[in-house]
Design a protein around this motif. Structure first.
Motif, PDB file in Angstrom:
ATOM      1  N   GLN A  74       0.834  -1.285  -0.065  1.00 11.00           N
ATOM      2  CA  GLN A  74      -0.035  -0.141  -0.216  1.00 11.00           C
ATOM      3  C   GLN A  74       0.808   1.346   0.038  1.00 11.00           C
ATOM      4  OE1 GLN A  74      -3.460   0.304   2.322  1.00 11.00           O
ATOM      5  NE2 GLN A  74      -3.901  -1.959   2.158  1.00 11.00           N
ATOM      6  N   ASP A  75       2.065   1.164  -0.392  1.00  9.04           N
ATOM      7  CA  ASP A  75       2.951   2.268  -0.376  1.00  9.04           C
ATOM      8  C   ASP A  75       3.145   2.962  -1.698  1.00  9.04           C
ATOM      9  OD1 ASP A  75       4.622   0.315  -1.430  1.00  9.04           O
ATOM     10  OD2 ASP A  75       6.318   0.946   0.257  1.00  9.04           O
ATOM     11  N   ARG A  97       0.774   3.918  -5.546  1.00  3.22           N
ATOM     12  CA  ARG A  97      -0.881   4.131  -5.971  1.00  3.22           C
ATOM     13  C   ARG A  97      -1.208   3.123  -6.830  1.00  3.22           C
ATOM     14  NH1 ARG A  97      -1.853   9.666  -4.876  1.00  3.22           N
ATOM     15  NH2 ARG A  97      -0.117  10.894  -4.549  1.00  3.22           N
ATOM     16  N   ASP A 133      -0.531  -0.270  -6.723  1.00  2.00           N
ATOM     17  CA  ASP A 133      -1.075  -1.593  -5.981  1.00  2.00           C
ATOM     18  C   ASP A 133      -2.445  -1.143  -5.321  1.00  2.00           C
ATOM     19  OD1 ASP A 133       0.866  -2.901  -6.780  1.00  2.00           O
ATOM     20  OD2 ASP A 133       1.897  -3.004  -4.870  1.00  2.00           O
ATOM     21  N   VAL A 134      -2.565  -0.189  -4.540  1.00  6.29           N
ATOM     22  CA  VAL A 134      -3.719   0.484  -3.662  1.00  6.29           C
ATOM     23  C   VAL A 134      -4.826   0.377  -4.628  1.00  6.29           C
ATOM     24  CG1 VAL A 134      -4.894   2.213  -2.605  1.00  6.29           C
ATOM     25  CG2 VAL A 134      -2.429   1.691  -1.979  1.00  6.29           C
ATOM     26  N   LEU A 149      -8.214  -2.048  -4.113  1.00  4.18           N
ATOM     27  CA  LEU A 149      -9.492  -1.555  -4.043  1.00  4.18           C
ATOM     28  C   LEU A 149     -10.483  -1.799  -5.145  1.00  4.18           C
ATOM     29  CD1 LEU A 149      -8.690   1.986  -2.709  1.00  4.18           C
ATOM     30  CD2 LEU A 149      -9.379  -0.113  -1.369  1.00  4.18           C
TER      31      LEU A 149
END
Length: 110
Positions: free
Chosen positions: A77-78, A80, A82-83, A87
């Motif tokens: 989650q560090d 964008r 991957d996040v 989500l």
């Protein structure tokens, strides 16, 4: 440009699994999960020094169980990208699917 002490983007993404130190049933479960993560197309982070892909540590949650315990890291989650993927509906379905299929294959093989 990478700053001193900062991880490169390549080091801030990927899929990996941890088990307790030594050879246990968790190693077999982790291997089943790794196979599914590879099928899903994730960048795989592994440690083959003991003959299997999982990383090992003395994590309390892995050592003090009555069943095979595997800790998975599903992307990071560090960054964008991957996040956003984690989500997304596709990302959630893929992550859940690889765990379900990996567990089912472990059960089938044992």
């Amino acid at each position: 440009l990478q700053r001193c002490g900062e991880a490169s983007m390549d080091e801030r993404t990927g899929w990996e699994a941890w088990t307790s130190v030594g050879e246990t049933k968790a190693d077999e479960l982790a291997t089943c999960l790794y196979r599914e993560a590879e099928k899903a197309g994730f960048k795989i982070r592994k440690d083959m020094t003991d003959g299997d892909p999982d990383k090992e540590a003395h994590f309390y949650i892995l050592k003090h169980t009555k069943c095979p315990a595997v800790l998975t890291e599903n992307l990071f989650q560090d960054n964008r990208e991957d996040v956003a993927y984690l989500l997304s509906k596709t990302g959630k379905k893929t992550i859940v699917g690889l765990h379900v299929n990996g567990i089912l294959n472990f059960i089938k093989d044992n």
